[in-house]
Each structure stands twice: as C-alpha cells, then as structure tokens.
Design an enzyme around this catalytic site. Sequence first.
Site, PDB file in Angstrom:
ATOM      1  N   HIS A  50       0.867  -1.322   0.239  1.00  0.00           N
ATOM      2  CA  HIS A  50       0.020   0.059   0.099  1.00  0.00           C
ATOM      3  C   HIS A  50       0.718   1.167   0.128  1.00  0.00           C
ATOM      4  O   HIS A  50       2.162   0.874   0.215  1.00  0.00           O
ATOM      5  CB  HIS A  50      -1.160  -0.033   1.275  1.00  0.00           C
ATOM      6  CG  HIS A  50      -0.301  -0.128   2.492  1.00  0.00           C
ATOM      7  ND1 HIS A  50      -0.305  -1.035   3.384  1.00  0.00           N
ATOM      8  CD2 HIS A  50       0.380   0.987   3.296  1.00  0.00           C
ATOM      9  CE1 HIS A  50       0.388  -0.640   4.645  1.00  0.00           C
ATOM     10  NE2 HIS A  50       0.739   0.655   4.341  1.00  0.00           N
TER      11      HIS A  50
HETATM   12  P1  TYD Z   1      -2.338  -4.086   7.571  1.00  0.00           P
HETATM   13  O1  TYD Z   1      -2.619  -2.467   6.986  1.00  0.00           O
HETATM   14  O2  TYD Z   1      -2.728  -5.197   6.952  1.00  0.00           O
HETATM   15  O3  TYD Z   1      -0.655  -4.381   7.931  1.00  0.00           O
HETATM   16  P2  TYD Z   1       0.587  -4.388   6.931  1.00  0.00           P
HETATM   17  O4  TYD Z   1       0.480  -3.193   6.137  1.00  0.00           O
HETATM   18  O5  TYD Z   1       1.618  -4.236   7.841  1.00  0.00           O
HETATM   19  O6  TYD Z   1       0.541  -5.520   6.086  1.00  0.00           O
HETATM   20  O7  TYD Z   1      -2.854  -4.147   8.997  1.00  0.00           O
HETATM   21  C1  TYD Z   1      -3.100  -5.584   9.694  1.00  0.00           C
HETATM   22  C2  TYD Z   1      -4.242  -5.070  10.690  1.00  0.00           C
HETATM   23  O8  TYD Z   1      -3.701  -4.322  11.785  1.00  0.00           O
HETATM   24  C3  TYD Z   1      -5.571  -4.350  10.179  1.00  0.00           C
HETATM   25  O9  TYD Z   1      -6.422  -4.853  10.665  1.00  0.00           O
HETATM   26  C4  TYD Z   1      -5.402  -3.091  10.686  1.00  0.00           C
HETATM   27  C5  TYD Z   1      -4.764  -3.078  12.026  1.00  0.00           C
HETATM   28  N1  TYD Z   1      -3.848  -1.839  12.416  1.00  0.00           N
HETATM   29  C6  TYD Z   1      -4.261  -1.259  13.458  1.00  0.00           C
HETATM   30  O10 TYD Z   1      -5.356  -1.423  14.167  1.00  0.00           O
HETATM   31  N2  TYD Z   1      -3.324  -0.292  13.846  1.00  0.00           N
HETATM   32  C7  TYD Z   1      -2.253   0.114  13.126  1.00  0.00           C
HETATM   33  O11 TYD Z   1      -1.386   0.933  13.636  1.00  0.00           O
HETATM   34  C8  TYD Z   1      -1.971  -0.641  12.078  1.00  0.00           C
HETATM   35  C9  TYD Z   1      -0.625  -0.402  11.366  1.00  0.00           C
HETATM   36  C10 TYD Z   1      -2.772  -1.841  11.615  1.00  0.00           C
END
Ligand code: TYD
Length: 140
Positions: free
Chosen positions: A52
């Site tokens: 992303h």
């Molecule tokens: P995600 O965006 O998929 O992580 P990455 O980009 O590292 O692969 O996030 C995984 C889950 O965690 C999603 O349900 C959102 C949650 N999350 C939070 O609640 N707070 C945060 O600061 C982050 C980074 C993720």
Amino acid sequence: MLATVREIQFPQHGDERGKLIALESLTELVPFDIKRVYYIFDTTPGTVRGKHAHNVLKQVLICVSGACTIECEMPNGTKSEHRLDWPDRGLLIEGLVWHNMKDFSKDAVLLVFASEHYDEADYIRNYDTFRRMCEIVNDE
Ligand code: TYD
C-alpha cells in the site's frame, strides 16, 4: 503531495556494557511528532506485507531484531530495496510511496514510528489507484 524514502543511520551510545540508541520526535532522525508505534513480528515465512501507499503518513521503520527488506516505488516509478538488518538503521518513508515488506527472518521484529493515529482513509491499497494518483502528482 510529498513522497520521500531515506535511509537513516542512528548514532549509537556504546560502551563496554553494550549499545543504546535514543530517538526523539522532531529531530533529523525522526522528523515528525510520533503519534503511534506498532511492530510486526512472528511473520509467517514467505509473507509479503504492506502492499500500500499513504496520502500523508510519515513513518520510520527499524528492524530491531532479525532482518527484513522494504521495497519502495516512488511516484516517478523509481524502485528501491532496503535491507534492514541491524537496529542502528532506519528507513524514513513519507507520503505517496508504494511499499512492500518482505523476506522477514524468523526472529524479525519490525518497529515502526508513525506520524499519525491509525486512519484507514489514509491508505491507498489498490496499485492501479496508486499509479493514477502518481500521474497527477507527476503532472503538478
Ligand atoms: P495491515 O494494514 O494489513 O498491516 P501491513 O500493512 O503491515 O500488512 O494491518 C493489519 C491489521 O492491523 C488491520 O486490521 C489494521 C490493523 N492495524 C491497526 O489497528 N493499527 C495500526 O496501527 C496498524 C498498522 C494496523
């Protein structure tokens, strides 16, 4: 719209007892106010995370244990790979940068300082949307 990727070398306070690194908000090392901290660990082998970009978020990533690789793509299409494998190295990512996190070692703990509270609306999760937004930025 801002887009920056920069590797940062953190100065160490080392002596015979070992090493210590101190980071503070609004410094050259962390050039924003830290509003959120998260960390990624116990990553399933072969996993690629991230995939992303953000509109405004600024982040400093540090692999405080083990190693992982951060793949970045800038609005002008330039791609770079950054292997984070020691706690004295950080990667600053600001704004419209497509980034993937991959090649996590089993013991990897990727610590991230972020400039904003979690906001799903700041995420660009569709690569085609990202490239379309880049075209607008590149035309500005
Ligand atoms: P995600 O965006 O998929 O992580 P990455 O980009 O590292 O692969 O996030 C995984 C889950 O965690 C999603 O349900 C959102 C949650 N999350 C939070 O609640 N707070 C945060 O600061 C982050 C980074 C993720």
